[in-house]
Design a protein around this motif. Structure first.
Motif, PDB file in Angstrom:
ATOM      1  N   ALA A  75      17.698 -22.088 -11.859  1.00 39.96           N
ATOM      2  CA  ALA A  75      17.124 -20.748 -12.004  1.00 39.96           C
ATOM      3  C   ALA A  75      16.192 -20.688 -13.217  1.00 39.96           C
ATOM      4  CB  ALA A  75      18.227 -19.706 -12.139  1.00 39.96           C
ATOM      5  N   ALA A  76      16.583 -21.330 -14.309  1.00 39.98           N
ATOM      6  CA  ALA A  76      15.772 -21.316 -15.529  1.00 39.98           C
ATOM      7  C   ALA A  76      14.425 -22.001 -15.322  1.00 39.98           C
ATOM      8  CB  ALA A  76      16.531 -21.987 -16.668  1.00 39.98           C
ATOM      9  N   VAL A  77      14.443 -23.176 -14.726  1.00 39.88           N
ATOM     10  CA  VAL A  77      13.169 -23.883 -14.540  1.00 39.88           C
ATOM     11  C   VAL A  77      12.330 -23.243 -13.435  1.00 39.88           C
ATOM     12  CG1 VAL A  77      13.915 -26.069 -15.552  1.00 39.88           C
ATOM     13  CG2 VAL A  77      14.235 -25.694 -13.115  1.00 39.88           C
ATOM     14  N   GLN A  78      12.972 -22.562 -12.504  1.00 36.09           N
ATOM     15  CA  GLN A  78      12.216 -21.830 -11.485  1.00 36.09           C
ATOM     16  C   GLN A  78      11.557 -20.608 -12.123  1.00 36.09           C
ATOM     17  OE1 GLN A  78      14.458 -20.070  -8.257  1.00 36.09           O
ATOM     18  NE2 GLN A  78      12.706 -20.215  -6.893  1.00 36.09           N
ATOM     19  N   GLU A  79      12.275 -19.889 -12.983  1.00 35.34           N
ATOM     20  CA  GLU A  79      11.721 -18.721 -13.671  1.00 35.34           C
ATOM     21  C   GLU A  79      10.517 -19.091 -14.530  1.00 35.34           C
ATOM     22  OE1 GLU A  79      14.952 -17.013 -15.876  1.00 35.34           O
ATOM     23  OE2 GLU A  79      16.069 -16.523 -14.063  1.00 35.34           O
ATOM     24  N   LYS A  80      10.573 -20.261 -15.147  1.00 36.54           N
ATOM     25  CA  LYS A  80       9.478 -20.737 -16.003  1.00 36.54           C
ATOM     26  C   LYS A  80       8.371 -21.418 -15.204  1.00 36.54           C
ATOM     27  CE  LYS A  80      11.202 -19.607 -20.001  1.00 36.54           C
ATOM     28  NZ  LYS A  80      10.569 -18.653 -20.889  1.00 36.54           N
ATOM     29  N   GLU A  81       8.517 -21.457 -13.877  1.00 34.57           N
ATOM     30  CA  GLU A  81       7.551 -22.056 -12.959  1.00 34.57           C
ATOM     31  C   GLU A  81       7.324 -23.544 -13.225  1.00 34.57           C
ATOM     32  OE1 GLU A  81       4.094 -19.554 -13.027  1.00 34.57           O
ATOM     33  OE2 GLU A  81       5.161 -17.902 -12.068  1.00 34.57           O
ATOM     34  N   ILE A  82       8.366 -24.220 -13.694  1.00 34.95           N
ATOM     35  CA  ILE A  82       8.312 -25.669 -13.862  1.00 34.95           C
ATOM     36  C   ILE A  82       8.590 -26.335 -12.526  1.00 34.95           C
ATOM     37  CG2 ILE A  82       9.432 -27.644 -14.971  1.00 34.95           C
ATOM     38  CD1 ILE A  82       9.872 -25.822 -17.418  1.00 34.95           C
ATOM     39  N   ILE A  83       9.505 -25.759 -11.770  1.00 36.87           N
ATOM     40  CA  ILE A  83       9.814 -26.251 -10.438  1.00 36.87           C
ATOM     41  C   ILE A  83       9.576 -25.104  -9.460  1.00 36.87           C
ATOM     42  CG2 ILE A  83      11.664 -27.040  -8.908  1.00 36.87           C
ATOM     43  CD1 ILE A  83      12.857 -28.502 -11.301  1.00 36.87           C
ATOM     44  N   ALA A  84       8.776 -25.382  -8.436  1.00 37.76           N
ATOM     45  CA  ALA A  84       8.453 -24.341  -7.459  1.00 37.76           C
ATOM     46  C   ALA A  84       9.066 -24.630  -6.093  1.00 37.76           C
ATOM     47  CB  ALA A  84       6.945 -24.205  -7.321  1.00 37.76           C
ATOM     48  N   GLY A  85       9.528 -25.825  -5.878  1.00 39.01           N
ATOM     49  CA  GLY A  85      10.079 -26.177  -4.578  1.00 39.01           C
ATOM     50  C   GLY A  85       9.001 -26.666  -3.630  1.00 39.01           C
ATOM     51  N   TYR A  86       9.380 -26.813  -2.384  1.00 36.57           N
ATOM     52  CA  TYR A  86       8.473 -27.321  -1.364  1.00 36.57           C
ATOM     53  C   TYR A  86       7.807 -26.174  -0.615  1.00 36.57           C
ATOM     54  CZ  TYR A  86      10.616 -31.815  -2.311  1.00 36.57           C
ATOM     55  OH  TYR A  86      11.037 -32.955  -2.940  1.00 36.57           O
ATOM     56  N   TYR A  87       6.785 -26.499   0.153  1.00 41.20           N
ATOM     57  CA  TYR A  87       6.012 -25.488   0.886  1.00 41.20           C
ATOM     58  C   TYR A  87       6.856 -24.661   1.844  1.00 41.20           C
ATOM     59  CZ  TYR A  87       1.811 -27.659  -0.927  1.00 41.20           C
ATOM     60  OH  TYR A  87       0.838 -28.141  -1.775  1.00 41.20           O
ATOM     61  N   ASP A  88       7.933 -25.238   2.354  1.00 39.76           N
ATOM     62  CA  ASP A  88       8.786 -24.504   3.291  1.00 39.76           C
ATOM     63  C   ASP A  88       9.817 -23.621   2.589  1.00 39.76           C
ATOM     64  OD1 ASP A  88      10.521 -26.432   2.333  1.00 39.76           O
ATOM     65  OD2 ASP A  88      11.092 -27.194   4.308  1.00 39.76           O
ATOM     66  N   GLY A  89       9.742 -23.521   1.261  1.00 38.29           N
ATOM     67  CA  GLY A  89      10.659 -22.682   0.497  1.00 38.29           C
ATOM     68  C   GLY A  89      11.957 -23.357   0.123  1.00 38.29           C
ATOM     69  N   SER A  90      12.049 -24.651   0.363  1.00 34.01           N
ATOM     70  CA  SER A  90      13.287 -25.377   0.058  1.00 34.01           C
ATOM     71  C   SER A  90      13.201 -26.066  -1.306  1.00 34.01           C
ATOM     72  CB  SER A  90      13.566 -26.416   1.145  1.00 34.01           C
ATOM     73  OG  SER A  90      12.572 -27.416   1.141  1.00 34.01           O
ATOM     74  N   PHE A  91      14.343 -26.485  -1.795  1.00 33.48           N
ATOM     75  CA  PHE A  91      14.467 -27.205  -3.062  1.00 33.48           C
ATOM     76  C   PHE A  91      14.852 -28.659  -2.826  1.00 33.48           C
ATOM     77  CE2 PHE A  91      17.055 -28.314  -6.883  1.00 33.48           C
ATOM     78  CZ  PHE A  91      16.038 -28.267  -7.814  1.00 33.48           C
ATOM     79  N   LYS A  92      15.570 -28.918  -1.766  1.00 37.64           N
ATOM     80  CA  LYS A  92      16.042 -30.250  -1.380  1.00 37.64           C
ATOM     81  C   LYS A  92      16.820 -30.919  -2.522  1.00 37.64           C
ATOM     82  CE  LYS A  92      12.294 -30.737   1.884  1.00 37.64           C
ATOM     83  NZ  LYS A  92      11.174 -31.504   2.375  1.00 37.64           N
ATOM     84  N   PRO A  93      17.927 -30.292  -2.934  1.00 37.01           N
ATOM     85  CA  PRO A  93      18.675 -30.790  -4.091  1.00 37.01           C
ATOM     86  C   PRO A  93      19.338 -32.151  -3.890  1.00 37.01           C
ATOM     87  CG  PRO A  93      19.898 -29.067  -3.002  1.00 37.01           C
ATOM     88  CD  PRO A  93      18.550 -29.116  -2.355  1.00 37.01           C
ATOM     89  N   GLN A  94      19.501 -32.572  -2.662  1.00 37.04           N
ATOM     90  CA  GLN A  94      20.153 -33.860  -2.410  1.00 37.04           C
ATOM     91  C   GLN A  94      19.154 -35.011  -2.283  1.00 37.04           C
ATOM     92  OE1 GLN A  94      23.446 -33.878  -2.749  1.00 37.04           O
ATOM     93  NE2 GLN A  94      23.314 -31.678  -3.033  1.00 37.04           N
ATOM     94  N   ASN A  95      17.856 -34.705  -2.289  1.00 38.20           N
ATOM     95  CA  ASN A  95      16.836 -35.746  -2.191  1.00 38.20           C
ATOM     96  C   ASN A  95      16.621 -36.436  -3.532  1.00 38.20           C
ATOM     97  OD1 ASN A  95      16.484 -34.827   0.394  1.00 38.20           O
ATOM     98  ND2 ASN A  95      14.269 -34.583   0.228  1.00 38.20           N
ATOM     99  N   LEU A  96      16.161 -37.669  -3.472  1.00 37.83           N
ATOM    100  CA  LEU A  96      15.745 -38.362  -4.686  1.00 37.83           C
ATOM    101  C   LEU A  96      14.375 -37.849  -5.088  1.00 37.83           C
ATOM    102  CD1 LEU A  96      16.796 -42.005  -3.756  1.00 37.83           C
ATOM    103  CD2 LEU A  96      17.996 -40.403  -5.245  1.00 37.83           C
ATOM    104  N   VAL A  97      14.125 -37.773  -6.378  1.00 42.96           N
ATOM    105  CA  VAL A  97      12.837 -37.291  -6.865  1.00 42.96           C
ATOM    106  C   VAL A  97      11.820 -38.433  -6.814  1.00 42.96           C
ATOM    107  CG1 VAL A  97      13.308 -37.783  -9.306  1.00 42.96           C
ATOM    108  CG2 VAL A  97      11.739 -35.963  -8.697  1.00 42.96           C
ATOM    109  N   THR A  98      10.581 -38.100  -6.459  1.00 37.20           N
ATOM    110  CA  THR A  98       9.521 -39.103  -6.433  1.00 37.20           C
ATOM    111  C   THR A  98       8.890 -39.194  -7.825  1.00 37.20           C
ATOM    112  OG1 THR A  98       7.763 -37.551  -5.849  1.00 37.20           O
ATOM    113  CG2 THR A  98       9.006 -38.552  -4.015  1.00 37.20           C
ATOM    114  N   ARG A  99       8.121 -40.246  -8.049  1.00 33.75           N
ATOM    115  CA  ARG A  99       7.420 -40.371  -9.337  1.00 33.75           C
ATOM    116  C   ARG A  99       6.455 -39.207  -9.532  1.00 33.75           C
ATOM    117  NH1 ARG A  99       5.711 -46.585  -8.985  1.00 33.75           N
ATOM    118  NH2 ARG A  99       5.627 -45.934  -6.825  1.00 33.75           N
TER     119      ARG A  99
END
Length: 68
Positions: free
Chosen positions: A32-56
């Protein structure tokens, strides 16, 4: 990790991703904190995909945004 490194306080709002139920309860305030600060916006479909590995590319984007 991003929240702490950037010196951001825990978020108080709700996470608004369509898959927010998949985000671990211990991580909800940090996401919630990083979303509020617009550091993380998620994917185009509105998802966060918390179980995925992060890409470079995603990692670099988060680092650059957190340094601003």
């Amino acid at each position: 990790m991003v929240m702490r490194a950037a010196g951001i306080q825990k978020g108080t709002g709700a996470v608004s991703f369509v898959d927010s139920a998949q985000i671990s309860s211990w991580a909800q305030a940090a996401v919630a904190a990083v979303q509020e600060k617009e550091i993380i916006a998620g994917y185009y479909d509105g998802s966060f995909k918390p179980q995925n590995l992060v890409t470079r590319a995603e990692a670099v984007t988060v680092i650059v945004k957190s340094l601003k």
